[in-house]
Design a protein around this motif. Structure first.
Motif, PDB file in Angstrom:
ATOM      1  N   MET A 232     106.094  81.672  44.920  1.00 43.54           N
ATOM      2  CA  MET A 232     107.358  81.452  45.618  1.00 43.54           C
ATOM      3  C   MET A 232     107.970  82.340  46.868  1.00 43.54           C
ATOM      4  O   MET A 232     108.196  83.596  46.123  1.00 43.54           O
ATOM      5  CB  MET A 232     108.607  81.219  44.668  1.00 43.54           C
ATOM      6  CG  MET A 232     108.260  79.972  43.448  1.00 43.54           C
ATOM      7  SD  MET A 232     108.512  78.250  44.420  1.00 43.54           S
ATOM      8  CE  MET A 232     110.012  78.201  44.158  1.00 43.54           C
ATOM      9  N   ARG A 233     107.950  81.984  47.960  1.00 48.68           N
ATOM     10  CA  ARG A 233     108.624  83.017  48.916  1.00 48.68           C
ATOM     11  C   ARG A 233     110.064  82.618  48.839  1.00 48.68           C
ATOM     12  O   ARG A 233     110.533  81.889  48.590  1.00 48.68           O
ATOM     13  CB  ARG A 233     108.059  82.739  50.502  1.00 48.68           C
ATOM     14  CG  ARG A 233     106.646  82.869  50.619  1.00 48.68           C
ATOM     15  CD  ARG A 233     106.217  82.394  51.891  1.00 48.68           C
ATOM     16  NE  ARG A 233     104.787  82.997  52.326  1.00 48.68           N
ATOM     17  CZ  ARG A 233     104.487  83.786  52.873  1.00 48.68           C
ATOM     18  NH1 ARG A 233     105.203  84.809  53.517  1.00 48.68           N
ATOM     19  NH2 ARG A 233     103.206  84.472  53.224  1.00 48.68           N
ATOM     20  N   THR A 234     110.849  84.089  48.837  1.00 44.85           N
ATOM     21  CA  THR A 234     112.040  84.060  48.565  1.00 44.85           C
ATOM     22  C   THR A 234     112.889  84.306  49.970  1.00 44.85           C
ATOM     23  O   THR A 234     112.671  85.354  50.305  1.00 44.85           O
ATOM     24  CB  THR A 234     112.300  84.868  47.438  1.00 44.85           C
ATOM     25  OG1 THR A 234     111.645  84.796  46.346  1.00 44.85           O
ATOM     26  CG2 THR A 234     114.034  84.956  47.280  1.00 44.85           C
ATOM     27  N   VAL A 235     113.723  83.317  50.085  1.00 40.05           N
ATOM     28  CA  VAL A 235     114.575  83.567  51.299  1.00 40.05           C
ATOM     29  C   VAL A 235     115.868  83.574  50.903  1.00 40.05           C
ATOM     30  O   VAL A 235     116.437  82.720  49.901  1.00 40.05           O
ATOM     31  CB  VAL A 235     114.494  82.229  52.210  1.00 40.05           C
ATOM     32  CG1 VAL A 235     115.640  82.252  53.411  1.00 40.05           C
ATOM     33  CG2 VAL A 235     113.250  82.115  52.851  1.00 40.05           C
TER      34      VAL A 235
ATOM     35  N   PHE B  91     109.718  73.194  52.927  1.00 40.39           N
ATOM     36  CA  PHE B  91     108.804  74.151  52.387  1.00 40.39           C
ATOM     37  C   PHE B  91     109.104  74.127  51.017  1.00 40.39           C
ATOM     38  O   PHE B  91     109.849  74.737  50.288  1.00 40.39           O
ATOM     39  CB  PHE B  91     109.185  75.387  53.187  1.00 40.39           C
ATOM     40  CG  PHE B  91     109.053  75.221  54.532  1.00 40.39           C
ATOM     41  CD1 PHE B  91     107.701  75.401  55.145  1.00 40.39           C
ATOM     42  CD2 PHE B  91     110.312  75.600  55.201  1.00 40.39           C
ATOM     43  CE1 PHE B  91     107.686  75.245  56.506  1.00 40.39           C
ATOM     44  CE2 PHE B  91     109.839  75.645  56.818  1.00 40.39           C
ATOM     45  CZ  PHE B  91     108.750  75.493  57.485  1.00 40.39           C
TER      46      PHE B  91
ATOM     47  N   ASP C  52     107.293  75.584  48.661  1.00 48.12           N
ATOM     48  CA  ASP C  52     107.161  76.580  47.932  1.00 48.12           C
ATOM     49  C   ASP C  52     108.051  77.816  48.414  1.00 48.12           C
ATOM     50  O   ASP C  52     107.761  78.728  48.268  1.00 48.12           O
ATOM     51  CB  ASP C  52     105.704  77.015  48.462  1.00 48.12           C
ATOM     52  CG  ASP C  52     105.619  77.285  49.993  1.00 48.12           C
ATOM     53  OD1 ASP C  52     106.413  76.834  50.750  1.00 48.12           O
ATOM     54  OD2 ASP C  52     104.748  78.183  50.496  1.00 48.12           O
ATOM     55  N   MET C  53     109.135  77.421  48.881  1.00 49.00           N
ATOM     56  CA  MET C  53     110.245  78.160  49.454  1.00 49.00           C
ATOM     57  C   MET C  53     111.431  78.283  48.264  1.00 49.00           C
ATOM     58  O   MET C  53     111.861  77.406  48.048  1.00 49.00           O
ATOM     59  CB  MET C  53     110.640  78.036  50.683  1.00 49.00           C
ATOM     60  CG  MET C  53     111.671  79.041  51.457  1.00 49.00           C
ATOM     61  SD  MET C  53     112.160  78.417  52.922  1.00 49.00           S
ATOM     62  CE  MET C  53     113.934  77.890  52.567  1.00 49.00           C
ATOM     63  N   ARG C  54     111.829  79.628  47.940  1.00 54.59           N
ATOM     64  CA  ARG C  54     112.979  79.599  46.874  1.00 54.59           C
ATOM     65  C   ARG C  54     113.979  80.185  47.765  1.00 54.59           C
ATOM     66  O   ARG C  54     113.779  81.007  48.457  1.00 54.59           O
ATOM     67  CB  ARG C  54     112.484  80.565  45.791  1.00 54.59           C
ATOM     68  CG  ARG C  54     113.840  80.795  45.073  1.00 54.59           C
ATOM     69  CD  ARG C  54     113.708  81.899  44.046  1.00 54.59           C
ATOM     70  NE  ARG C  54     113.012  81.724  42.882  1.00 54.59           N
ATOM     71  CZ  ARG C  54     111.903  82.748  42.652  1.00 54.59           C
ATOM     72  NH1 ARG C  54     111.558  83.467  43.261  1.00 54.59           N
ATOM     73  NH2 ARG C  54     110.835  82.209  41.663  1.00 54.59           N
ATOM     74  N   LEU C  55     115.163  79.489  47.738  1.00 56.34           N
ATOM     75  CA  LEU C  55     116.467  80.013  48.647  1.00 56.34           C
ATOM     76  C   LEU C  55     117.473  80.280  47.451  1.00 56.34           C
ATOM     77  O   LEU C  55     117.863  79.966  46.433  1.00 56.34           O
ATOM     78  CB  LEU C  55     117.099  78.677  49.152  1.00 56.34           C
ATOM     79  CG  LEU C  55     118.232  78.881  49.919  1.00 56.34           C
ATOM     80  CD1 LEU C  55     118.034  79.818  51.292  1.00 56.34           C
ATOM     81  CD2 LEU C  55     118.923  77.809  50.394  1.00 56.34           C
TER      82      LEU C  55
END
Lengths: 103, 407
Positions: free
Chosen positions: B324-327, B369, B371-374
């Motif tokens: 997970m890419r984290t924003v 997205f 695969d994006m974690r917010l």
């Protein structure tokens, strides 16, 4: 989606970030850029369209489409947006720096 | 009704002529009496004109306009002179707080609490000026943390001897009376009675002073051998600001505490080069240009956390999931209209529409997205009813929403 406590240390949130998104000119992104995190100032209503810093476009999105395109570039091509050099502070620990300079 | 009509009529006439006739004199302030406006316009009124508001009304109005700040100044001065004396022993710096609700009494280490937590600051060496009403509970917590504080409206007065206070009172009174008669010195910093605090405490001035607020943008340090060098005093001022345009107001606020901020300033400590440029641009004279030092943004927290890699920080926090890419999103929630009206504030550039669109776009990003974690780090608590909470943020933080359940 994770909602951090509002009284959590903002540096904790920054430390966990691969990328930050913030409202225009808010401080956490400045700290993030200084420490190698990518960051986007997102101004969906074009709040920041009159900035004197033309290089600001590097880290500014002003519509949903622009934001999604920038995230796409970051997600697939690893293009993390960074701020113009004028926005980036040289010190990694400004609290320590402040103590030395002023206190 | 007649009075209002006359005022409006002459005001509009004046505004109209002001734009095209440079010889039109400026009337005395927005509440100028109607006869004053007519005179400023050099308006040839026909002899048959009968104005509802006479010249005598105007005279009374003008007198009352000038008397009001004098009364206020007298009241403030009385409070300053009569407040009980406190010891200034051990105080090395003055620290200007914002309001009682942001005092460092809580877990999130607001104001200078984070510096205490890191052992960089001894609270007993600070004198903390705090505006607004401080509750008994907050006062107890401040005492528990050995934080020495004083109400902002008293300035440094409680730490002066009664003789020094009298001298300051006479100085303030002279300025206020002069303002009353000359109207040239009329201004909040002079006529509000804060002149009593403008003398400052020599013992506190003997060491660098620090005056931050909760958000910081611009820091400054004045010279050790400047205007006060003859007396061996050093000045250092630290201004925290959230908006560049508010810096001027903050400087006025500092002036109440005896800080001659801009004159003789030698070092300007700023968050970034852009702010330094903004401050320096209008100062074309070399002597008026302090040396800028870029220190970086300073938020209430421990900046050393940023030395960790994101994966490491997430692991320590308990956020797993390497794919997970984290924003992380940081917001500025605007106050509700009712709140703004209650406290007399104008609209924020961060409007409800802007924050609604901001979170709406983040929600769209989550949908796009997978695969994006917010991670949301809201600046203020959502439960007070003071702030406008956008619907998109409510949707995102709803415990039953798919966004939350996915983690």
């Amino acid at each position: 989606m994770v909602f951090l406590p509002t009284d959590a240390d903002p540096y904790l949130a920054l430390a966990m970030a691969d990328l930050c998104v913030g409202m225009p000119f808010t401080s956490p992104l400045l700290a993030g850029w200084a420490n190698g995190r990518g960051g986007i100032y997102h101004a969906p209503l074009r709040l920041a369209r009159y900035s004197a810093l033309t290089e600001l476009a590097l880290c500014l999105t002003q519509s949903r489409e622009e934001l999604l395109a920038r995230l796409e570039g970051w997600s697939h091509r690893g293009e993390a947006p960074h701020a113009p050099s004028e926005f980036i502070a040289p010190h990694l620990d400004p609290a320590q720096e402040l103590i030395q300079l002023v206190l | 009704m007649c009075k209002e009509y006359e005022q409006t009529y002459f005001f509009m006439l004046l505004a109209d002529r002001w734009a095209t006739h440079h010889d039109v004199e400026r009337p005395t302030g927005g509440g100028a009496p109607v006869m004053g406006w007519a005179a400023a316009l050099r308006l040839p009124l026909p002899p048959s004109t009968r104005l509802h508001q006479s010249a005598f009304h105007g005279l009374i109005d003008r007198f009352w306009q000038r008397l009001q700040p004098l009364i206020y100044a007298a009241r403030e001065a009385a409070v300053n002179v009569l407040s009980p004396r406190r010891s200034a022993d051990g105080i090395k710096r003055l620290w200007m707080g914002n309001q009682a609700s942001e005092a460092p009494t809580r877990r999130h280490q607001a104001d200078f609490g984070f510096l205490i937590a890191r052992g960089l600051l001894d609270p007993k060496e600070n004198l903390y000026f705090l505006g607004g009403k401080v509750s008994a509970e907050a006062s107890a917590k401040l005492a528990e943390r050995t934080i020495r504080w004083s109400p902002e409206n008293l300035g440094a007065s409680p730490y002066l001897s009664y003789g020094e206070r009298l001298a300051a009172f006479l100085k303030g009174a002279w300025i206020s009376v002069a303002a009353f008669f000359t109207k040239r010195l009329h201004g909040p910093g002079v006529s509000s009675g804060r002149a009593i605090g403008a003398v400052g405490d020599p013992r506190a001035q003997a060491a660098p002073q620090v005056m931050p607020d909760d958000n910081q943008l611009l820091l400054a340090r004045a010279p050790r051998h400047g205007r006060h060098g003859r007396r061996g005093r050093a000045h250092g001022h630290l201004v925290y600001q959230r908006q560049q345009l508010q810096v001027r107001g903050e400087l006025q606020r500092l002036s109440r505490f005896g800080c001659r901020f801009e004159h003789g300033l030698v070092v300007l400590i700023v968050w970034n080069r852009a702010v330094a440029d903004l401050y320096m641009a209008p100062r074309q004279v070399e002597a008026a240009r302090p040396k800028p030092l870029v220190a970086g943004p300073l938020m209430c927290g421990d900046s050393r956390r940023l030395s960790k890699k994101p994966e490491e920080a997430r692991r320590e926090f308990g956020l797993e999931g390497p794919s997970m890419r984290t924003v992380v999103a940081f917001d500025v929630l605007p106050q509700t209209r009712a709140t703004r009206l209650r406290i007399g504030m104008g609209p924020s550039p961060y409007t409800p529409e802007a924050i609604e669109a901001f979170y709406g776009d983040l929600r769209a990003a989550l949908d796009r997205f997978p695969d994006m974690r917010l991670l949301l780090k809201s600046k203020r608590t959502l439960a007070t009813g003071v702030l406008y909470i956008p619907q998109a943020l409510r949707d995102l933080t709803d415990p039953t929403s798919a966004y939350v359940l996915q983690g």
